[in-house]
Scaffold this active site. Structure first.
Site, PDB file in Angstrom:
ATOM      1  N   SER A 214       0.858  -1.192   0.000  1.00 54.04           N
ATOM      2  CA  SER A 214       0.000   0.000   0.000  1.00 54.04           C
ATOM      3  C   SER A 214       0.889   1.234   0.000  1.00 54.04           C
ATOM      4  O   SER A 214       2.078   1.156   0.360  1.00 54.04           O
ATOM      5  CB  SER A 214      -0.847  -0.012   1.275  1.00 54.04           C
ATOM      6  OG  SER A 214      -1.431   1.254   1.512  1.00 54.04           O
ATOM      7  N   TYR A 227      -1.891  -0.969  10.860  1.00 50.37           N
ATOM      8  CA  TYR A 227      -2.041  -1.391   9.460  1.00 50.37           C
ATOM      9  C   TYR A 227      -0.816  -0.996   8.621  1.00 50.37           C
ATOM     10  O   TYR A 227      -0.298  -1.810   7.838  1.00 50.37           O
ATOM     11  CB  TYR A 227      -3.310  -0.759   8.886  1.00 50.37           C
ATOM     12  CG  TYR A 227      -3.531  -0.981   7.414  1.00 50.37           C
ATOM     13  CD1 TYR A 227      -4.117  -2.161   6.949  1.00 50.37           C
ATOM     14  CD2 TYR A 227      -3.178  -0.013   6.467  1.00 50.37           C
ATOM     15  CE1 TYR A 227      -4.333  -2.359   5.589  1.00 50.37           C
ATOM     16  CE2 TYR A 227      -3.391  -0.207   5.112  1.00 50.37           C
ATOM     17  CZ  TYR A 227      -3.964  -1.377   4.684  1.00 50.37           C
ATOM     18  OH  TYR A 227      -4.173  -1.581   3.332  1.00 50.37           O
TER      19      TYR A 227
HETATM   20  P1  NAD Z   1     -11.960  -5.809   0.779  1.00 50.00           P
HETATM   21  O1  NAD Z   1     -12.580  -5.654   2.108  1.00 50.00           O
HETATM   22  O2  NAD Z   1     -12.865  -5.836  -0.384  1.00 50.00           O
HETATM   23  O3  NAD Z   1     -11.046  -7.086   0.729  1.00 50.00           O
HETATM   24  C1  NAD Z   1     -10.338  -7.558   1.841  1.00 50.00           C
HETATM   25  C2  NAD Z   1     -10.712  -9.000   2.061  1.00 50.00           C
HETATM   26  O4  NAD Z   1      -9.901  -9.531   3.093  1.00 50.00           O
HETATM   27  C3  NAD Z   1     -12.140  -9.225   2.526  1.00 50.00           C
HETATM   28  O5  NAD Z   1     -13.016  -9.341   1.450  1.00 50.00           O
HETATM   29  C4  NAD Z   1     -12.032 -10.514   3.319  1.00 50.00           C
HETATM   30  O6  NAD Z   1     -12.472 -11.595   2.549  1.00 50.00           O
HETATM   31  C5  NAD Z   1     -10.544 -10.681   3.565  1.00 50.00           C
HETATM   32  N1  NAD Z   1     -10.261 -10.912   4.983  1.00 50.00           N
HETATM   33  C6  NAD Z   1     -10.093 -10.000   5.965  1.00 50.00           C
HETATM   34  N2  NAD Z   1      -9.858 -10.628   7.138  1.00 50.00           N
HETATM   35  C7  NAD Z   1      -9.880 -11.973   6.870  1.00 50.00           C
HETATM   36  C8  NAD Z   1      -9.699 -13.137   7.668  1.00 50.00           C
HETATM   37  N3  NAD Z   1      -9.418 -13.061   8.965  1.00 50.00           N
HETATM   38  N4  NAD Z   1      -9.801 -14.348   7.064  1.00 50.00           N
HETATM   39  C9  NAD Z   1     -10.065 -14.452   5.749  1.00 50.00           C
HETATM   40  N5  NAD Z   1     -10.252 -13.360   4.940  1.00 50.00           N
HETATM   41  C10 NAD Z   1     -10.137 -12.151   5.507  1.00 50.00           C
HETATM   42  O7  NAD Z   1     -10.901  -4.604   0.649  1.00 50.00           O
HETATM   43  P2  NAD Z   1      -9.715  -4.301  -0.390  1.00 50.00           P
HETATM   44  O8  NAD Z   1      -9.464  -2.859  -0.229  1.00 50.00           O
HETATM   45  O9  NAD Z   1      -9.986  -4.849  -1.718  1.00 50.00           O
HETATM   46  O10 NAD Z   1      -8.479  -5.050   0.278  1.00 50.00           O
HETATM   47  C11 NAD Z   1      -7.639  -5.931  -0.432  1.00 50.00           C
HETATM   48  C12 NAD Z   1      -6.189  -5.665  -0.100  1.00 50.00           C
HETATM   49  O11 NAD Z   1      -5.821  -4.397  -0.631  1.00 50.00           O
HETATM   50  C13 NAD Z   1      -5.859  -5.600   1.390  1.00 50.00           C
HETATM   51  O12 NAD Z   1      -4.658  -6.286   1.652  1.00 50.00           O
HETATM   52  C14 NAD Z   1      -5.670  -4.114   1.632  1.00 50.00           C
HETATM   53  O13 NAD Z   1      -4.803  -3.873   2.700  1.00 50.00           O
HETATM   54  C15 NAD Z   1      -5.081  -3.679   0.312  1.00 50.00           C
HETATM   55  N6  NAD Z   1      -5.163  -2.244   0.044  1.00 50.00           N
HETATM   56  C16 NAD Z   1      -6.366  -1.626  -0.093  1.00 50.00           C
HETATM   57  C17 NAD Z   1      -6.415  -0.272  -0.330  1.00 50.00           C
HETATM   58  C18 NAD Z   1      -7.715   0.461  -0.479  1.00 50.00           C
HETATM   59  O14 NAD Z   1      -7.700   1.696  -0.532  1.00 50.00           O
HETATM   60  N7  NAD Z   1      -8.829  -0.191  -0.564  1.00 50.00           N
HETATM   61  C19 NAD Z   1      -5.230   0.462  -0.444  1.00 50.00           C
HETATM   62  C20 NAD Z   1      -4.021  -0.194  -0.304  1.00 50.00           C
HETATM   63  C21 NAD Z   1      -4.007  -1.548  -0.071  1.00 50.00           C
END
Ligand code: NAD
Ligand code: MG
Length: 322
Positions: A214, A227
């Site tokens: 990220s 985080y």
């Molecule tokens: P999202 O909520 O759609 O996806 C995250 C997923 O993580 C969830 O759908 C869930 O299935 C899974 N998860 C969380 N805890 C869990 C557990 N204990 N067991 C099994 N599954 C679990 O959100 P997203 O933003 O698409 O996140 C995906 C990745 O992208 C993450 O690693 C997040 O840190 C990273 N990210 C997101 C952003 C943003 O702005 N959305 C920015 C930088 C990085």
């Protein structure tokens, strides 16, 4: 003579048909999309869902490429495991992988079954094998089962996307309990460690591992104390593992998104105040949609990216590193 002219005319006409007029062709053939207006901009409505949240209940519903992603066989016959493949960035990757010809297994939490079902249906619609494996990746035994089930139901695995993640905004370090800290660490650091260990014996040369870093790894927000550390750790494990696995022909890369409109953000990842203006500080003036990151995952998994390992690919709308 008359016959010759008409023949020449006929040839000219034919040439015009094959080589369309320059002006009209460039207008018809260009398919420019302005990134500033392509997707929704802030202000967004306040909205909160209990963790882990459902993409289908967000307003607006995120674009994961359901209607737009067009594949071209880049991952034909490949076998992918995507954690957190039910929603957000993982879902966009899962859809794109299937459209590129890969069979895909997704993991998610049992509460996310509704989102997951939609993804399974989309993968199957491409004629690919879709495997749903719900469960909590904070449990090492489950992580081992997740990989062995994915391997047996897909007939192998050669793309691993450690995408699942937990993010909870806290104004002060004093607000973070040991349990909450532990959840963030277990989900974001331990689980990729356990899942990668379990997957490694199955990964042949040419396989690709992708981690989710990220912009927080490089420029942490004050309210994401725990985080942000996990994302720095992800960048670090990607670079370490790339060196370790390079000689085995396994590539390891990371993706570092900026603000992306996903369930994680509306289920505690952002304060309501930040959510309303989410993405407004990027040069594009809006958050990214998961669909806009899908092609990065395809590229990193593709054999054509054979010299890319230990890299972090950014997608942040103009801010952030790398
Ligand atoms: P999202 O909520 O759609 O996806 C995250 C997923 O993580 C969830 O759908 C869930 O299935 C899974 N998860 C969380 N805890 C869990 C557990 N204990 N067991 C099994 N599954 C679990 O959100 P997203 O933003 O698409 O996140 C995906 C990745 O992208 C993450 O690693 C997040 O840190 C990273 N990210 C997101 C952003 C943003 O702005 N959305 C920015 C930088 C990085
Ligand atoms: Mg989800």
């Amino acid at each position: 003579m008359e016959e010759q002219i008409s023949r020449r005319e006929a040839i000219e006409k034919l040439t015009q048909m094959i080589t369309p007029d320059e002006n009209s062709s460039s207008e018809n053939q260009t398919n420019l999309e302005d990134p500033t207006t392509k997707h929704p901009k802030p202000p967004f409505n306040k909205q909160f869902q209990p963790f882990p949240g459902l993409a289908s209940k967000m307003e607006p519903v995120p674009d994961h490429g359901e209607e737009s992603y067009v594949g071209s066989g880049r991952l034909k016959g490949r076998k992918a495991l995507v954690t957190g493949g039910d929603s957000g960035i993982g879902r966009a990757a899962a859809i794109a992988f299937a459209r590129e010809g890969a069979d895909v297994a997704i993991n998610y939490l049992p509460d996310e079954e509704e989102d997951a079902r939609q993804v399974i249906e989309l993968i199957e619609r491409e004629g690919r094998i879709a495997v749903a494996i719900p469960g909590d990746i904070r449990d090492e035994e489950f992580c081992k089962r997740l990989v062995s089930e994915a391997v047996s139901r897909l007939g192998g695995i050669d793309i691993l996307v450690n995408n699942a993640g937990h993010q909870k905004s806290n104004e002060s370090i004093l607000d973070i309990s040991t349990e909450a800290f532990d959840r963030t660490m277990k989900t974001n650091i331990y689980a990729p460690f356990w899942i990668t260990k379990a997957a490694l014996p199955h990964l042949k040369p040419g396989s690709s591992i992708i981690g989710l870093s990220s912009v927080q790894a490089y420029d942490p927000s004050k309210d994401l104390y725990d985080y942000a550390q996990t994302k720095a750790a992800t960048t670090s494990y990607v670079k370490s593992l790339a060196k370790q696995l390079g000689p085995k022909g396994i590539r390891v890369n990371g993706v570092a998104p900026g603000p992306v409109w996903t369930a994680l953000e509306v289920s505690g990842g952002q304060t309501q105040e930040n959510l309303v203006k989410f993405g407004d500080d990027t040069p594009l003036g809006r958050p990214g949609q998961p669909a806009e990151l899908a092609s990065i995952f395809v590229q990193l998994a593709d054999n054509n990216a054979s010299f890319a390992t230990g890299q972090i690919y950014g997608s942040a709308g103009g801010n952030g590193q790398p």
